[in-house]
Scaffold this motif. Sequence first.
Motif, short mmCIF file in Angstrom:
data_model
loop_
_atom_site.label_atom_id
_atom_site.label_comp_id
_atom_site.label_asym_id
_atom_site.label_seq_id
_atom_site.Cartn_x
_atom_site.Cartn_y
_atom_site.Cartn_z
N VAL A 93 15.60 -33.10 -13.59
CA VAL A 93 16.96 -32.42 -13.99
C VAL A 93 17.51 -32.37 -15.21
O VAL A 93 17.35 -33.28 -16.03
CB VAL A 93 18.09 -32.09 -12.87
CG1 VAL A 93 19.36 -31.63 -13.61
CG2 VAL A 93 17.79 -32.45 -11.52
N ARG A 94 16.86 -31.08 -15.94
CA ARG A 94 17.47 -31.29 -17.26
C ARG A 94 18.17 -30.84 -17.48
O ARG A 94 19.35 -29.78 -17.48
CB ARG A 94 16.28 -30.55 -18.02
CG ARG A 94 16.78 -30.66 -19.96
CD ARG A 94 15.42 -29.67 -20.79
NE ARG A 94 14.55 -30.05 -20.14
CZ ARG A 94 12.96 -29.00 -20.74
NH1 ARG A 94 13.98 -28.46 -21.87
NH2 ARG A 94 11.63 -29.82 -20.86
N LEU A 95 19.30 -31.57 -18.63
CA LEU A 95 20.56 -31.05 -19.11
C LEU A 95 21.43 -30.33 -20.34
O LEU A 95 21.31 -31.12 -21.04
CB LEU A 95 21.67 -32.41 -18.31
CG LEU A 95 23.23 -31.92 -18.65
CD1 LEU A 95 23.86 -30.90 -17.99
CD2 LEU A 95 24.13 -33.21 -18.12
N ARG A 96 21.72 -29.30 -20.77
CA ARG A 96 22.03 -29.14 -22.15
C ARG A 96 23.52 -28.70 -21.43
O ARG A 96 24.15 -27.93 -21.14
CB ARG A 96 21.63 -27.07 -22.08
CG ARG A 96 21.54 -27.20 -23.34
CD ARG A 96 20.75 -26.05 -23.55
NE ARG A 96 18.65 -26.92 -24.09
CZ ARG A 96 17.68 -26.21 -24.41
NH1 ARG A 96 18.14 -24.73 -24.26
NH2 ARG A 96 16.70 -26.91 -24.29
N THR A 97 24.13 -29.40 -22.84
CA THR A 97 25.69 -29.11 -23.00
C THR A 97 25.80 -28.46 -23.96
O THR A 97 25.14 -28.48 -25.16
CB THR A 97 26.14 -30.72 -23.81
OG1 THR A 97 26.05 -31.22 -21.72
CG2 THR A 97 27.86 -30.35 -23.21
N VAL A 98 26.43 -26.95 -23.70
CA VAL A 98 26.65 -26.10 -25.51
C VAL A 98 28.51 -26.37 -26.06
O VAL A 98 29.17 -26.00 -23.57
CB VAL A 98 26.27 -24.91 -25.05
CG1 VAL A 98 24.88 -24.86 -25.09
CG2 VAL A 98 26.73 -23.79 -23.45
N ALA A 99 29.15 -25.87 -26.18
CA ALA A 99 29.70 -26.10 -26.71
C ALA A 99 30.71 -24.03 -26.07
O ALA A 99 30.28 -22.83 -25.52
CB ALA A 99 30.23 -25.77 -28.74
N PRO A 100 31.96 -24.14 -26.02
CA PRO A 100 32.30 -22.87 -25.30
C PRO A 100 32.44 -21.64 -26.52
O PRO A 100 32.51 -22.21 -27.60
CB PRO A 100 34.63 -23.00 -24.96
CG PRO A 100 34.18 -24.52 -25.37
CD PRO A 100 32.72 -25.24 -26.17
N SER A 101 32.19 -20.77 -26.03
CA SER A 101 31.79 -19.45 -26.66
C SER A 101 32.73 -18.37 -26.90
O SER A 101 32.24 -18.26 -25.23
CB SER A 101 30.79 -19.54 -27.03
OG SER A 101 30.49 -18.62 -27.96
N ALA A 102 32.99 -17.57 -27.42
CA ALA A 102 33.88 -16.47 -27.35
C ALA A 102 33.14 -15.34 -26.68
O ALA A 102 32.75 -14.54 -25.67
CB ALA A 102 35.22 -15.68 -27.51
N ALA A 103 31.52 -15.18 -27.02
CA ALA A 103 30.79 -14.10 -27.34
C ALA A 103 29.44 -14.56 -25.89
O ALA A 103 29.02 -13.84 -25.56
CB ALA A 103 29.79 -14.33 -28.22
N ASP A 104 29.76 -15.36 -25.20
CA ASP A 104 29.28 -16.06 -24.43
C ASP A 104 29.68 -17.00 -23.39
O ASP A 104 28.89 -18.62 -23.35
CB ASP A 104 27.53 -16.40 -24.61
CG ASP A 104 27.32 -16.99 -23.66
OD1 ASP A 104 27.21 -16.29 -22.60
OD2 ASP A 104 25.26 -18.02 -24.01
N PRO A 105 30.75 -16.89 -22.61
CA PRO A 105 31.54 -17.57 -22.08
C PRO A 105 31.06 -18.81 -21.06
O PRO A 105 31.38 -19.40 -20.44
CB PRO A 105 32.69 -17.43 -21.59
CG PRO A 105 32.58 -16.00 -22.01
CD PRO A 105 31.43 -15.45 -22.49
N GLN A 106 30.40 -17.54 -20.26
CA GLN A 106 29.45 -18.72 -19.09
C GLN A 106 28.60 -18.99 -19.84
O GLN A 106 27.35 -19.57 -18.83
CB GLN A 106 28.88 -17.04 -17.94
CG GLN A 106 30.43 -16.34 -17.69
CD GLN A 106 31.42 -17.08 -16.87
OE1 GLN A 106 31.05 -18.59 -16.60
NE2 GLN A 106 32.70 -17.28 -16.91
N GLY A 107 27.43 -19.24 -20.95
CA GLY A 107 26.04 -19.84 -21.06
C GLY A 107 25.31 -19.40 -21.13
O GLY A 107 24.08 -19.52 -20.31
#
Length: 463
Positions: A93-107
């Motif tokens: 399982v590949r995990l990608r962690t992203v920072a919160p973003s108002a433009a893309d809150p759901q990733g």
Amino acid sequence: MNQVDFAGEPAGSAPLTWGQLAIWPHRAAIDAPHRVLNLPRTLRVPDRVDADVAQVSTAIRRLVERHHSLRTRILAGPDQLRQDVSATGTLPVRLRTVAPSAADPQGAQAARDLAADLAATDFDHRREWPLRVGLVQIGRRVRQVVLVFSHVVVDFHAAEILLRDLRLLLLRGAVTVPAGWQSVDVANHEHDHEAARSDRAARYWLGQFAKLPPQMFAPAASVGAQVSVGGDTGPAPRYLVGRLVSSAVDTATRAIAARHRVSTATVLLAVIAARVAARAGLDRCGLVMMSSNRFRARYDTAVASLNQIGLCQLELPARSAQVADRAGFADLLTGAWQASLAAYRHAYYDPVALARAFAAQGHDLAGALAPYCFVNDLRLPHEAGPVPAVPPGRLRAMADGTSLTWDVAPARFAWRCRFQVMDAPDGLALVVTANTDYLPAGDVEELLRGIETALVAAACDDY
């Protein structure tokens, strides 16, 4: 890289299903098989599920344990390929962690990027499970699950079943309804019980093939047209993709289907056949159609690859080739419905036996079908909403917003012309992949625009 360890019920092994046998040879025959045979999907974790990596990994484990098609590897047997189900194993399982973003809150964008990464290489079915998984995490919470299925094991309908089950596992922790048939169940059933059905299908195919014109697409006199691909304008490549996206096609198709009480698939098939035949100056059209083969008992919930092609020979009633008069158009729809139904009924067969039957008549099956039009409706099943009442003037005006874009097809392509029907955010997409030696770029555009014009005219009752 995370992993999920699973321990499900053993299920043994079996030959490949007929659907798998239909797909398997094409892996070596097409450029970049992953572009065609990898099915990437994304699932947004429901908002009311406060799921971390461990919780989502548990749901994935239960999905793999529930559906043993996802625990299948394809191995070489003594005289044929076999699919072998493992009771236990480990799924990366590949995990990608992203920072919160108002433009893309759901990733969502991160999920699309991860899906593209996971789908960018071919599956190794001898060593790899037919499922790749990735997670998009924002903070401590997993927002998106990315799944990439191998089409050799999972078809479009099965992918939707698996997404539905995973969503229920995330929400409830369990799916109480028993799982449907899996790939080895389908294969064993075909091997033990379906030989007579396959023989009937082969007889139908040979009978229909004998009625077909020699070809639908003759060699082109010249290529001619220039196209813009990726901003660069120049001569069309040998294999070219034209994509027409039209809200007018979508609305007109639904209006015609409601008026004549047929499916939108029948409407599109009829008009595609009429325009292709008109271009060739013929009174019949040879079509090769993709069938889901979900019509049989226990196949509607099967997690397997069941798609196979059917052969359709559609005779066009007088005056219908131009979709020019009301009676001719109604007859065209009736003929398309009857011919497509017969093709779907005989699209379930042993592909090895069918190729053998054609060879006995002196035909190489793959080469014999290439001169005809391949049609594949890739729209996802959904409940039909009410048909909008659109005045004729507005419907015609909707066509002004139609877009036509071009792309280069893979360097190897088996068909002279392939139509794909797809869902699109702004309407319906008609995608033609053409061998420009037979169907130049200008003819592709004329064909796509002509289909739109015919559908709008019929919907407006403008015969």
